[in-house]
Write a protein that holds these residues in place. Structure first.
Motif, mmCIF file in Angstrom:
data_model
loop_
_atom_site.group_PDB
_atom_site.id
_atom_site.type_symbol
_atom_site.label_atom_id
_atom_site.label_comp_id
_atom_site.label_asym_id
_atom_site.label_seq_id
_atom_site.Cartn_x
_atom_site.Cartn_y
_atom_site.Cartn_z
ATOM 1 N N HIS A 109 4.110 -8.081 1.905
ATOM 2 C CA HIS A 109 4.540 -9.135 0.998
ATOM 3 C C HIS A 109 4.164 -10.518 1.531
ATOM 4 O O HIS A 109 3.881 -10.674 2.727
ATOM 5 N N ASP A 152 10.219 -11.795 -1.789
ATOM 6 C CA ASP A 152 9.338 -10.949 -2.606
ATOM 7 C C ASP A 152 9.679 -9.464 -2.445
ATOM 8 O O ASP A 152 9.611 -8.690 -3.399
ATOM 9 N N TYR A 175 0.817 -6.017 -3.767
ATOM 10 C CA TYR A 175 0.619 -6.505 -5.132
ATOM 11 C C TYR A 175 -0.656 -5.955 -5.763
ATOM 12 O O TYR A 175 -1.535 -5.448 -5.088
ATOM 13 N N HIS A 194 -0.044 -14.383 -2.781
ATOM 14 C CA HIS A 194 0.075 -12.977 -3.200
ATOM 15 C C HIS A 194 -1.311 -12.358 -3.384
ATOM 16 O O HIS A 194 -1.537 -11.210 -3.013
#
Ligand SMILES: [Zn+2]
Length: 244
Positions: free
Chosen positions: A14, A19, A155, A166
């Motif tokens: 992360h 997150d 992600y 991200h």
């Protein structure tokens, strides 16, 4: 047969503290309940995060915010049952032979509702978004080599909502997983035909408790997260995973 079956060890990668809980808290709780050893690698301390108005307001923009967010992350990790927590750039998430370094929050701005882009003022040489991509990837790979997880989760290629940190974390986690021949799954926020969808509402209480640990960033109001700027979103307990 589920992707979650028989996973001895899963590593989540992360970008910022919170997150792990906002986007994957229910999945982490589910894996822990199944007996999986869950580790979380966090790339930055979220130094540029806005702070919820109230007793912690004075931390905004100060070095003390990073220290507060370290404490918040540890409490959330304990609440979710995370077994191992690591910072990118520090051993064992650092290339052998290199001294420790910090990757800092690059910041972002909203391009339109739900889509973020780079901030106008990324002038911090330590910002994750301007760090050499190969260095970031090698540091993630160092932790994968150390932990030998059965699965890495991070992600999708849009970083979930476009935050530059991200996106960079996605790229590094995927490249490092490939380099070490480790299975990689991306996080989806809507069902897709080639993905597995998990409805994990049973973990709402645990996720809510972990969210409350991130008090500098958000408050919990019933089944909603209220962000520092006042934006509301439902607490997420459903999540998809797609193998890449
Ligand atoms: Zn983030």
């Amino acid at each position: 047969m589920s992707l979650l079956d028989g996973q001895p060890s899963v590593l989540f990668v992360h970008a910022h503290p919170d997150d792990e809980t906002i986007s994957t808290g229910a999945l982490i709780a589910e894996l822990v309940a199944r007996g999986t050893r869950v580790s979380v690698l966090t790339a930055t301390r979220g130094e540029r995060g806005d702070v919820v108005r109230g007793p912690l307001s004075g931390l905004e923009g100060t070095d003390a915010l990073a220290r507060e967010r370290e404490r918040e992350l540890q409490r959330a990790a304990d609440t979710l049952g995370i077994a191992g927590r690591f910072w990118l750039g520090e051993q064992p998430a650092r290339s052998a032979g290199l001294g420790p370094r910090r990757y800092r929050d690059s910041g972002m701005k909203w391009i339109r509702p739900g889509l973020a882009g780079p901030a106008d003022d990324v002038d911090d040489d330590d910002a994750l978004a301007v760090a050499p991509p190969g260095e970031v990837t090698r540091d993630v790979a160092a932790l994968i080599a150390h932990l030998r997880p059965s699965l890495v989760v991070s992600y999708d290629n849009g970083g979930g909502y476009g935050h530059p940190d991200h996106v960079r974390v996605h790229e590094a986690a995927l490249a490092a997983s490939r380099a070490l021949d480790t299975p990689f799954a991306e996080i989806l926020h809507a069902p897709a035909p080639d993905a597995e969808w998990f409805a994990l509402g049973a973990h709402l209480g645990t996720v809510s408790a972990a969210l409350r640990c991130h008090a500098s960033q958000l408050t919990v109001d019933g089944s909603d997260i209220v962000h520092s700027g006042g934006q509301r979103e439902r607490i997420t307990t459903a999540i998809g995973l797609r193998m890449l």
